[in-house]
Design a protein around this motif. Structure first.
Motif, PDB file in Angstrom:
ATOM      1  N   ALA A   9      34.884  36.430  33.774  1.00  0.00           N
ATOM      2  CA  ALA A   9      36.014  36.433  32.844  1.00  0.00           C
ATOM      3  C   ALA A   9      36.885  37.656  33.076  1.00  0.00           C
ATOM      4  CB  ALA A   9      35.526  36.422  31.404  1.00  0.00           C
ATOM      5  N   LEU A  10      38.197  37.450  33.067  1.00  0.00           N
ATOM      6  CA  LEU A  10      39.160  38.543  33.121  1.00  0.00           C
ATOM      7  C   LEU A  10      39.884  38.615  31.789  1.00  0.00           C
ATOM      8  CD1 LEU A  10      40.922  40.719  34.518  1.00  0.00           C
ATOM      9  CD2 LEU A  10      42.404  38.845  35.311  1.00  0.00           C
ATOM     10  N   ALA A  21      37.544  43.689  21.865  1.00  0.00           N
ATOM     11  CA  ALA A  21      36.658  42.828  21.084  1.00  0.00           C
ATOM     12  C   ALA A  21      36.346  41.539  21.838  1.00  0.00           C
ATOM     13  CB  ALA A  21      37.285  42.520  19.732  1.00  0.00           C
ATOM     14  N   ILE A  22      37.350  40.976  22.508  1.00  0.00           N
ATOM     15  CA  ILE A  22      37.125  39.761  23.301  1.00  0.00           C
ATOM     16  C   ILE A  22      36.191  40.046  24.469  1.00  0.00           C
ATOM     17  CG2 ILE A  22      38.233  38.072  24.816  1.00  0.00           C
ATOM     18  CD1 ILE A  22      40.721  38.303  22.985  1.00  0.00           C
ATOM     19  N   ALA A  23      36.419  41.166  25.156  1.00  0.00           N
ATOM     20  CA  ALA A  23      35.554  41.536  26.280  1.00  0.00           C
ATOM     21  C   ALA A  23      34.105  41.658  25.823  1.00  0.00           C
ATOM     22  CB  ALA A  23      36.035  42.832  26.913  1.00  0.00           C
ATOM     23  N   THR A  34      35.625  41.425  33.558  1.00  0.00           N
ATOM     24  CA  THR A  34      36.532  42.414  34.131  1.00  0.00           C
ATOM     25  C   THR A  34      37.673  42.628  33.142  1.00  0.00           C
ATOM     26  OG1 THR A  34      36.037  41.737  36.410  1.00  0.00           O
ATOM     27  CG2 THR A  34      38.080  42.968  36.048  1.00  0.00           C
ATOM     28  N   ILE A  35      37.989  43.885  32.879  1.00  0.00           N
ATOM     29  CA  ILE A  35      39.129  44.191  32.016  1.00  0.00           C
ATOM     30  C   ILE A  35      40.221  44.823  32.861  1.00  0.00           C
ATOM     31  CG2 ILE A  35      37.775  44.420  29.907  1.00  0.00           C
ATOM     32  CD1 ILE A  35      37.882  47.469  30.276  1.00  0.00           C
ATOM     33  N   SER A  36      41.461  44.580  32.470  1.00  0.00           N
ATOM     34  CA  SER A  36      42.581  45.160  33.203  1.00  0.00           C
ATOM     35  C   SER A  36      43.469  45.940  32.262  1.00  0.00           C
ATOM     36  CB  SER A  36      43.404  44.075  33.910  1.00  0.00           C
ATOM     37  OG  SER A  36      44.213  43.381  32.984  1.00  0.00           O
ATOM     38  N   GLY A  37      44.231  46.857  32.846  1.00  0.00           N
ATOM     39  CA  GLY A  37      45.204  47.651  32.117  1.00  0.00           C
ATOM     40  C   GLY A  37      45.959  48.505  33.111  1.00  0.00           C
ATOM     41  N   GLY A  51      30.653  47.839  29.142  1.00  0.00           N
ATOM     42  CA  GLY A  51      29.828  47.265  30.197  1.00  0.00           C
ATOM     43  C   GLY A  51      30.602  46.261  31.033  1.00  0.00           C
ATOM     44  N   ALA A  52      31.835  46.619  31.388  1.00  0.00           N
ATOM     45  CA  ALA A  52      32.716  45.707  32.118  1.00  0.00           C
ATOM     46  C   ALA A  52      33.160  46.321  33.431  1.00  0.00           C
ATOM     47  CB  ALA A  52      33.945  45.383  31.261  1.00  0.00           C
TER      48      ALA A  52
END
Length: 249
Positions: A9-10, A21-23, A34-37, A51-52
Motif C-alpha cells: 500500500a502507498l 492514521a491510514i498508514a 510505503t508513505i510519501s511526502g 513502521g513504514a
C-alpha cells in the motif's frame, strides 16, 4: 492471516494526520506500507513511528510521481491522501491559490492513480481510495478553489471506477468532515486571528456543522479507508463515503 497480508500500500501525504492514521491501520491489517511526502526528515521520523517504508514525492509533479513509482515498484493499494486546504473569499482567490489547490488535490490524485493503475490491471486486483472531503459533495464559503478541486476528485473517482469495474480494481473516495488534524488547527488559528474568538469557540464553530457536535477523529477516517480496501469490499466501487457524523447524507 491478516486481511491485507501480502499487499503493498502507498499512502501519499502519510507523515501526519489522516495519512498517518491510514498508514497505521493498513499496517495493522497486514499490508506493507510505503508513505510519501516532500519532506525527507518528516518522512524518516514518521517511518520509524509507523513502521513504514518511504519515498520522497511531490504529487503535483508528474515527473516526480513517475520517479517515485519507479523506485517503489508496483502497489496493490493506493491511498491518494496528500492535499492542501487554502481559503480566501472568492473575490480574493487569485490564480496562484486556485492553481495550487488544483495541482495538489486534483492533479496529484490523477498522476498517482495513472501511475499505479497499470500494475493493478495486470494483477487483476487493486484498490484506489481517494481522500476527498465533504467539500467534494457540498459547498463551503471561502474555499471555492478547494471545493472545486475536491468536486473534481469525486468526478474522477466515479469515471475511473466505471472504466476498471470489470477488471478487479475498485476506485472509491472517503469524504471526511472537519477532522481533528493540523489543517483544522490552522483553520482554528485563522478564525481566532480574524474574529477575536477564543480557540474553544473557533473549534465549536467548526464542529457545529456535524450533527454529533464534534470533530471527526483520524482513526474513524482510517477505518473507513481500510474497509474499502478489504477483499470482501469488492462490490464497493465508485462510492464517495461521507465520514462526517451525518452532516452530508
Amino acid at each position: 492471516m491478516k486481511a491485507l497480508e501480502g499487499k503493498h500500500a502507498l499512502v501519499t501525504g502519510g507523515t501526519r494526520g489522516i495519512g498517518a492514521a491510514i498508514a497505521t491501520a493498513l499496517r495493522d491489517a497486514g499490508a506493507r506500507v510505503t508513505i510519501s511526502g516532500r519532506d525527507q526528515p518528516a518522512l524518516a521520523a514518521a517511518a520509524e513511528r509507523l513502521g513504514a517504508d518511504t519515498v520522497v514525492m511531490d504529487v503535483a509533479s508528474a515527473d516526480a510521481v513517475s520517479a517515485a513509482f519507479a523506485q517503489i515498484g508496483p502497489v496493490d493499494i493506493l491511498i491518494n491522501n496528500a492535499g492542501q486546504a487554502g481559503s480566501a473569499p472568492f473575490g480574493k482567490t487569485d490564480g496562484a491559490l486556485w492553481q495550487r489547490m488544483l495541482d495538489v488535490n486534483l492533479s496529484g490524485t490523477f498522476y498517482c492513480s495513472q501511475a499505479a493503475l497499470p500494475a493493478m490491471l495486470d494483477a487483476g486486483w487493486g484498490r484506489i481510495v481517494n481522500v476527498a472531503s465533504t467539500a467534494g459533495l457540498v459547498g463551503y464559503r471561502y474555499v471555492a478553489a478547494y471545493c472545486a478541486a475536491k468536486h473534481g476528485v469525486i468526478g474522477m473517482t466515479r469515471a475511473l471506477a466505471l472504466e476498471v469495474a470489470a477488471r478487479g480494481v475498485t476506485v472509491n473516495a472517503v469524504c471526511p468532515g472537519f477532522t481533528d488534524t493540523d489543517i483544522v488547527r490552522e483553520a482554528v488559528a485563522t478564525i481566532v486571528a480574524k474574529t477575536g474568538r477564543s480557540e474553544d469557540e473557533a473549534r465549536a464553530q467548526l464542529a457545529a456543522g456535524n450533527p454529533q457536535q464534534r470533530l471527526v477523529q483520524t482513526k474513524e477516517v482510517a477505518d473507513a479507508v481500510v474497509w474499502l480496501c478489504l477483499p470482501q469490499s469488492g462490490a464497493m466501487n465508485g462510492q464517495s463515503l461521507a465520514v462526517a457524523g451525518g452532516e452530508v447524507m
